[in-house]
Each structure stands twice: as C-alpha cells, then as structure tokens.
Design an enzyme around this catalytic site. Structure first.
Site, PDB file in Angstrom:
ATOM      1  NE  ARG A 152      33.074  14.460  26.776  1.00  0.00           N
ATOM      2  CZ  ARG A 152      33.947  14.155  27.740  1.00  0.00           C
ATOM      3  NH1 ARG A 152      33.719  13.104  28.513  1.00  0.00           N
ATOM      4  NH2 ARG A 152      35.015  14.888  27.937  1.00  0.00           N
TER       5      ARG A 152
ATOM      6  N   GLY B  34      36.220  28.615  32.187  1.00  0.00           N
ATOM      7  CA  GLY B  34      35.043  28.696  33.043  1.00  0.00           C
ATOM      8  C   GLY B  34      34.622  27.372  33.649  1.00  0.00           C
TER       9      GLY B  34
HETATM   10  C1  UD1 Z   1      42.397  22.642  25.828  1.00  0.00           C
HETATM   11  C2  UD1 Z   1      43.860  22.840  25.432  1.00  0.00           C
HETATM   12  C3  UD1 Z   1      44.675  21.628  25.881  1.00  0.00           C
HETATM   13  C4  UD1 Z   1      44.524  21.429  27.370  1.00  0.00           C
HETATM   14  C5  UD1 Z   1      43.041  21.312  27.753  1.00  0.00           C
HETATM   15  C6  UD1 Z   1      42.905  21.326  29.256  1.00  0.00           C
HETATM   16  C7  UD1 Z   1      43.873  24.164  23.368  1.00  0.00           C
HETATM   17  C8  UD1 Z   1      44.021  24.136  21.908  1.00  0.00           C
HETATM   18  N1  UD1 Z   1      43.961  22.985  24.001  1.00  0.00           N
HETATM   19  O1  UD1 Z   1      41.898  21.539  25.089  1.00  0.00           O
HETATM   20  O2  UD1 Z   1      46.051  21.820  25.557  1.00  0.00           O
HETATM   21  O3  UD1 Z   1      45.243  20.290  27.785  1.00  0.00           O
HETATM   22  O4  UD1 Z   1      42.291  22.422  27.235  1.00  0.00           O
HETATM   23  O5  UD1 Z   1      41.580  21.102  29.620  1.00  0.00           O
HETATM   24  O6  UD1 Z   1      43.721  25.215  23.937  1.00  0.00           O
HETATM   25  N2  UD1 Z   1      36.417  27.613  24.318  1.00  0.00           N
HETATM   26  C9  UD1 Z   1      35.838  28.784  23.867  1.00  0.00           C
HETATM   27  N3  UD1 Z   1      35.803  29.005  22.537  1.00  0.00           N
HETATM   28  C10 UD1 Z   1      36.332  28.149  21.622  1.00  0.00           C
HETATM   29  C11 UD1 Z   1      36.909  26.962  22.104  1.00  0.00           C
HETATM   30  C12 UD1 Z   1      36.943  26.723  23.457  1.00  0.00           C
HETATM   31  O7  UD1 Z   1      35.373  29.604  24.643  1.00  0.00           O
HETATM   32  O8  UD1 Z   1      36.259  28.450  20.428  1.00  0.00           O
HETATM   33  C13 UD1 Z   1      36.449  27.384  25.767  1.00  0.00           C
HETATM   34  C14 UD1 Z   1      35.647  26.166  26.191  1.00  0.00           C
HETATM   35  O9  UD1 Z   1      34.326  26.530  26.527  1.00  0.00           O
HETATM   36  C15 UD1 Z   1      36.427  25.689  27.406  1.00  0.00           C
HETATM   37  C16 UD1 Z   1      37.860  26.089  27.079  1.00  0.00           C
HETATM   38  O10 UD1 Z   1      37.781  27.111  26.119  1.00  0.00           O
HETATM   39  O11 UD1 Z   1      36.041  26.362  28.582  1.00  0.00           O
HETATM   40  C17 UD1 Z   1      38.692  24.921  26.574  1.00  0.00           C
HETATM   41  O12 UD1 Z   1      38.157  24.423  25.374  1.00  0.00           O
HETATM   42  P1  UD1 Z   1      38.101  22.867  25.068  1.00  0.00           P
HETATM   43  O13 UD1 Z   1      37.418  22.679  23.769  1.00  0.00           O
HETATM   44  O14 UD1 Z   1      37.597  22.127  26.243  1.00  0.00           O
HETATM   45  O15 UD1 Z   1      39.648  22.559  24.855  1.00  0.00           O
HETATM   46  P2  UD1 Z   1      40.343  21.155  24.967  1.00  0.00           P
HETATM   47  O16 UD1 Z   1      40.216  20.439  23.692  1.00  0.00           O
HETATM   48  O17 UD1 Z   1      39.919  20.473  26.206  1.00  0.00           O
END
Ligand code: UD1
Ligand code: MG
Length: 450
Positions: free
Chosen positions: A15, A104
């Site tokens: 986004r 991050g």
């Molecule tokens: C996640 C949480 C959710 C929480 C929310 C808060 C999980 C399953 N869900 O959801 O409960 O309320 O954050 O913002 O954890 N990332 C990686 N590798 C991956 C996936 C994600 O490095 O394979 C990193 C992303 O870059 C980001 C963070 O992890 O910095 C969170 O990932 P994101 O996809 O934003 O999770 P949400 O769906 O927001």
C-alpha cells in the site's frame, strides 16, 4: 537476563506504492526501521536480528549503518510472521535468554513498554503486547481469561463474538528463546490466509500448560505505517511531540507548527527558532543561539550565541563556533567557522576553515571542486575577505591578510598581505556620453525601419 531482538522487516508494504522497502521510508528523516531499532536498544540487546525480504540488501545496509553488529537474515518467501521469526533461529544459535519480537514498521514504541514486557516475563512464559483499539479493524483479537491470555484470533478467522473484542494484538512478544522456537515449530498454516501465524504460539503454549499474559500500552505506540497517508500522519505525530519537548526544554519556537525536526535534533535552552526552519539529521544547536526564518540545517553544530539566517543553509560538517554570524543566502559545507567570524551575505564556504574574527565579504566563493576532486581552503584569523573573492582551492590565506574585492585567489596569501588580483581600472573621459548617443541613434534607426 540477556535479551535478543528480532525485528520483522520482510514485508513489501504494497500500500506504500513504492520501489523503496516500506521500513526504509523515513519519519522525522530517519527510516522507520531505525526508529524500531532505537526503541529496541532500550533493552540493551545482546543480539539484534533483522528479518529482511523485500529490498533485503537496502534494508541490511541501513540496519548495519545503525548497528554494525546487527545480524541480517533473509526470508525469501513471506509465509507469515511465525515463518519470519523462524528465519532468525540460526542467527540466535547459542543465545540463551529472552527474545523480543517487534515489527520494523512500528516507530513509536516507547522503551518503558518493552521494559514492562520483560518485567512481566518473571511470572509468565510468554508475554504479548496488546492495546485497546479505538477502531479494532483488522487487528488480531486477544482472547483473555482474567489475567491470562487464552489465544489470539486473527480478524479473518474470528467469529462475530470475537470481532467484538477491542483488546488487540500489537504483534510484539517476549519469550525465552528455546521455548519460542519450540512453539514456532508447532505452528501450522491451516487458516484463512494460509500463513504461519506467529499469534498461534499463544494457544500452543497454553495447551502445553505454559503461562501466557498480555501487557497493555496506549494505541499511539503501536501505530503501524501501511500507506503514505499513515506515513504523513506518523510524521505529524512525531513533529508535534518533538516540538512540545523542545518548548518544555526552554527553546523558543516562534511558530512551532512551521519548524520541522529530525529524530535526533538537539537544541539548547534559550535558543530561538524563527518560523519555517527545517532540521535534517544530525543537528546540534547549543544554548542561546538564534536560527532565523527559512533556514535549512543538516549534519551541523551551532555553538552558543551564533546567529544563522534568515535563508541560510548549513550542510553536513558545518561547525560554527560561538558568536559566529551566518547570514542570508549563505551555504556552509564541511567547514569550521571559528569564534566571532562572519559570513553574512550570498556566499559558499565549503571544505574550508575560517579563523576567529574573520569577515567574509558578500559573494565570496570557495572554489572547492575541480570537476574531479575536492580541495580545502584555509583562512586564518582576523582576515578581511573582500566581496566577490573567488578562493581557488587548495589555497591558504594567512592571518591578518586582506583580499581586494573581486580578487581570484589562486596562490597562497601570506599573513598580513593584501592580495589584489583583478584587471586595473581605467576611466575614459566622456566615453559614456558618446556611447549613449551612439546607442540611442542606433535604436532610433531601427524603430524607424520597423
Ligand atoms: C499482524 C498480527 C496481528 C496484529 C497486527 C498488528 C499475525 C498473524 N498477525 O497482522 O495479530 O494485530 O500484526 O499490526 O502475526 N512479516 C514478515 N514476513 C512475513 C510476514 C510478515 O517479515 O512472512 C512482517 C511484515 O513486514 C510486518 C510484520 O511482519 O512488519 C507484520 O506483518 P503483517 O502482514 O503486517 O501482519 P498483519 O496482518 O498486520
Ligand atoms: Mg500489518
């Protein structure tokens, strides 16, 4: 108890609509990732592991500039937050202690929140950071039973009843390293997104009879950035907070909302900042200085009693001693200006040193670049540099010397000498009048012909 930080930064940030990885977008001139690292540094971590993916090389470079010991791991495919943390396992080999996982893209975390999480570990095996969400939207919901956290359910997988919960998951957790990796091994991806959810470790831990709880912080700290609008809003929050702190510290901001600060800006008491001043990274202004309107400062140091601007530009390496004067349309780069020296009008002073009490006349330029290399200009104390002097570096002007207006200084000037390097003036009597008449006649002929 020693701690290790694992910062998740592999996501693309779709986004943001950007070629730059999301965590490298700056807030208050500092990449979001660096904000997260600085917040985490409150725990004095024994190791810091950054999980990279999209733009891994660029992210690694920024992380290691901030902390050369940061360990970088790459998550090739973003299979979920549990999978991301699992990538840190090898980098934490031999580490015993607590792992704190943070994101991050969450730049507002306060040190005491992390400390409270670590404190809560005393009575719990796993600690999650939660917050009361004004609008719970798509956050994971924390299902509590008294003080115990039973499980976290992702919005996509939640029932209507669970969606009504407003206590939400920030994404941060603290857990003993070996316990955490054991729990992560048991995480599966049979959910609505087909991802390995880190949040599943809560239920797995409970099933194993472990103690799990949630610590709460205010929502502002857990604000994540997902779009340019979020980025602008986050910057505005930061600016408002930083301005208020400066006012509390005794700095005068004539129009606070027009002054833009970097995360590391330091300004001393009784300094006055006029409207529309921008601070880039790495600026320190001591007490009792004045930064006048429309000035731009980065990577510089301004001492007591100095007056900068209006319309001045201080670039990296500008070092202003006490009571110096830098006036309008003056640019200073990588140069030391000693006590009481003045550069008041329309000048460029780069790769130079200017001695105490020296006066640099209007329009002076240090010609520091020959198209290939940069060279230094050294100007002694109490020198008078005449207006429009070109100092062709490398060159030295000794103390007490003068340069005549318009001089192009290509050779060193000895102390107390006067350097004059300009064509001799000749006045031709009556010539101006003749020239005017000639030109007027020419114009009259042309106007007639047209
Ligand atoms: C996640 C949480 C959710 C929480 C929310 C808060 C999980 C399953 N869900 O959801 O409960 O309320 O954050 O913002 O954890 N990332 C990686 N590798 C991956 C996936 C994600 O490095 O394979 C990193 C992303 O870059 C980001 C963070 O992890 O910095 C969170 O990932 P994101 O996809 O934003 O999770 P949400 O769906 O927001
Ligand atoms: Mg998110």
């Amino acid at each position: 108890m020693s701690t290790a930080l694992v910062i998740l930064a592999a996501g693309k940030g779709t986004r943001m609509n950007s070629d730059i990885p999301k965590v490298l977008h700056p807030i208050a001139q500092v990449p979001m990732l660096v904000h997260a690292m600085r917040a985490g540094s409150a725990l004095a971590p024994e190791r810091t592991v950054i999980v990279t993916g999209h733009g891994a090389e660029a992210v690694a470079k920024v992380a290691q500039t901030e902390d050369e010991d940061a360990r970088i791991v790459v998550q090739d495919q973003q299979l979920g937050t549990a999978h991301a943390v699992a990538q840190a396992r090898a980098a934490l080999d031999g580490f015993t202690g607590d792992v704190v996982v943070l994101y991050g893209d969450t730049p507002f975390l306060q040190p005491d929140t992390l400390e409270r999480m670590i404190a809560a570990r005393a009575d719990n095996d796993l600690v999650i950071l939660g917050f009361e969400a004004a609008d719970p939207a798509r956050y994971g919901r924390l299902v509590m039973k008294g003080d115990a956290l039973e499980r976290i359910v992702e919005f996509k997988d939640a029932s209507d009843e669970e969606r009504a919960i407003t206590f939400c998951n920030s994404g941060l957790l603290a857990c003993d390293a070996s316990t955490l990796f054991d729990l992560i091994d048991a995480v599966e991806n049979d959910n609505a997104s087909g991802e390995y959810y880190l949040t599943d470790v809560v239920e797995i831990a409970r099933d194993r009879g472990l103690q799990v709880t949630a610590v709460s912080c205010d929502e502002a700290q857990t604000l994540g950035v997902n779009s340019r609008a979020d980025l602008a809003a986050a910057d505005a929050v930061f600016q408002a907070r930083a301005r208020a702190e400066l006012l509390d510290l005794g700095v005068t901001l004539m129009a606070p909302e027009t002054v833009f600060l970097a995360a590391d800006t330091v300004i001393g008491r009784d300094t006055v900042i006029e409207p529309n001043v921008v601070f880039g990274p790495g600026v320190t202004v001591e007490s009792g200085a004045t930064i006048r309107a429309f000035s731009h400062l980065e990577g510089c140091h301004v001492s007591r009693g100095a007056v900068v601007g209006p319309y001045a530009r201080l670039r990296p390496g500008a070092e202003l001693a006490e009571n110096t004067r830098i006036g309008n349309f003056v640019e200073i780069k990588n140069a030391e200006i000693a006590e009481g020296a003045k550069v008041n009008h329309l000048s460029y002073i780069g790769d130079a040193s200017v001695g105490a009490g020296t006066n640099i006349g209007a329009g002076t330029i240090t010609c520091n670049y020959d198209g290939v290399m940069k060279h230094r200009t050294v100007i002694g104390e109490n020198v008078f540099v005449g207006s429009n002097t070109m100092l062709v570096a490398p060159v030295t002007v000794g103390s007490g010397a003068m340069t005549a207006t318009g001089t192009i200084v290509t050779r060193d000037v000895e102390p107390d000498a006067l350097a004059v390097g300009r064509a001799k003036q000749e006045n031709k009597a009556g010539y101006a009048r003749k020239l005017f008449e000639m030109l007027k006649a020419k114009k009259a002929r042309r106007d007639k012909g047209a």
